[in-house]
Enzyme design. Structure first.
Site, PDB file in Angstrom:
ATOM      1  CG  ASP A   1     -56.512  18.398  -1.457  1.00  0.00           C
ATOM      2  OD1 ASP A   1     -56.510  18.040  -0.261  1.00  0.00           O
ATOM      3  OD2 ASP A   1     -56.351  17.609  -2.405  1.00  0.00           O
TER       4      ASP A   1
ATOM      5  CE1 TYR B   1     -53.993  14.098  -6.747  1.00  0.00           C
ATOM      6  CE2 TYR B   1     -54.117  16.301  -5.812  1.00  0.00           C
ATOM      7  CZ  TYR B   1     -54.559  14.995  -5.851  1.00  0.00           C
ATOM      8  OH  TYR B   1     -55.568  14.591  -5.030  1.00  0.00           O
TER       9      TYR B   1
ATOM     10  CG  HIS C   1     -52.688  10.234  -2.368  1.00  0.00           C
ATOM     11  ND1 HIS C   1     -52.093  10.998  -3.340  1.00  0.00           N
ATOM     12  CD2 HIS C   1     -54.004  10.243  -2.668  1.00  0.00           C
ATOM     13  CE1 HIS C   1     -53.002  11.438  -4.189  1.00  0.00           C
ATOM     14  NE2 HIS C   1     -54.176  10.985  -3.805  1.00  0.00           N
TER      15      HIS C   1
END
Length: 278
Positions: free
Chosen positions: A51, A56, A117
């Site tokens: 994932d 990130y 997201h």
């Protein structure tokens, strides 16, 4: 482990017909060589779902690990790969460019799953968290949501992603999305663990054929305790000290005190900490 081993309990069936592994490795707060090593090790011991997210900032490292794995016995189709759309990417061109950048960094030609997201998208700035919205801005938000989801659906048509979904969406937000969606989200990825069960949300998603995926299933250990915001769906086990939590809170301590955890640990001759993999 070579290739896919689909035995009962190891996967869930999405509304697209695809199988998503029941357990995956999240890459949030992972970076550099540690991220590369973590992915390589996870694949070696049998993880088949990774994932990721643009937010990130480590998809290049994930791609490096995948590249090495693909030089061995693993093939692209053996891995279920997820990434997520950055919340400020809300135009058709920006969203397509965003997923192509993720594909480039990951070193693959398609994603198995691409998620919004956040339930909000901003027309301005480069924020790392979704903006807040007042009631007067709600209509604008819905318009942006519709534009964003239309672009997400276009990614499926282009063959860049196999399935699309959402992350951190509430029941009401999913209802709004379903008013105009041609493609029903395959997944809603939300915080989910014994101390934040979100029973109503899970039942609603299941009724719509939307798979609920749990992120931070043991909570976030770096978060500080605070006043409970309620809605966790269930009381503490009798005899367990009452502890207040925030969402995204540390849940390891209370979970170690649960009798079911102790029983599982005893059965496997492990400590409660080892059972929870803390």
């Amino acid at each position: 482990m070579k290739g896919k081993v689909w035995t009962p309990g190891t996967y869930f069936l999405l509304n697209t017909g695809a199988k998503i592994p029941a357990i995956g490795l999240g890459t949030w707060q992972s970076g550099g060589d540690l991220c590369v090593d973590a992915i390589k090790t996870a694949l070696l011991v049998g993880y088949r779902q990774i994932d990721c997210a643009h937010l990130y900032g480590n998809e290049a490292e994930v791609g490096e690990a995948l590249s090495e794995a693909f030089k061995g016995s693993l093939k692209r189709e053996d891995i279920f790969l997820t990434s997520k759309l950055y919340c400020t990417m809300n135009s058709l061109n920006k969203i397509e460019n965003s997923v192509r950048m993720s594909l480039k960094n990951l070193g693959v030609s398609y994603l198995d799953l691409y998620l919004m997201h956040w339930h909000e998208s901003s027309a301005f700035g480069d924020a790392t968290d979704p903006p807040t919205h007042l009631g007067s801005e709600y209509r604008q938000f819905l318009n942006r949501l519709k534009t964003t989801w239309k672009a997400m659906e276009g990614l499926v048509e282009l063959g860049l992603v196999r399935a699309i979904g959402v992350s951190n969406f509430s029941i009401q937000q999913i209802k709004e999305l379903l008013r105009f969606a041609r493609i029903v989200p395959a997944v809603n990825q939300v915080e989910l663990h014994p101390f934040w069960r979100q029973d109503e949300l899970v039942k609603f998603c299941q009724s719509k054929g939307i798979h609920v995926s749990a992120h931070t299933p043991l909570g976030v250990p770096t978060s500080s305790p605070g006043p409970s915001d309620g809605g966790s769906g269930g009381e503490d086990e009798p005899g367990t000290p009452r502890i207040s939590f925030r969402r995204s809170r540390s849940v390891h301590g209370p979970m170690l005190k649960l009798s079911v955890v102790a029983e599982i640990a005893d059965r496997h001759k492990k400590t409660p900490e080892q059972v929870l993999d803390i």
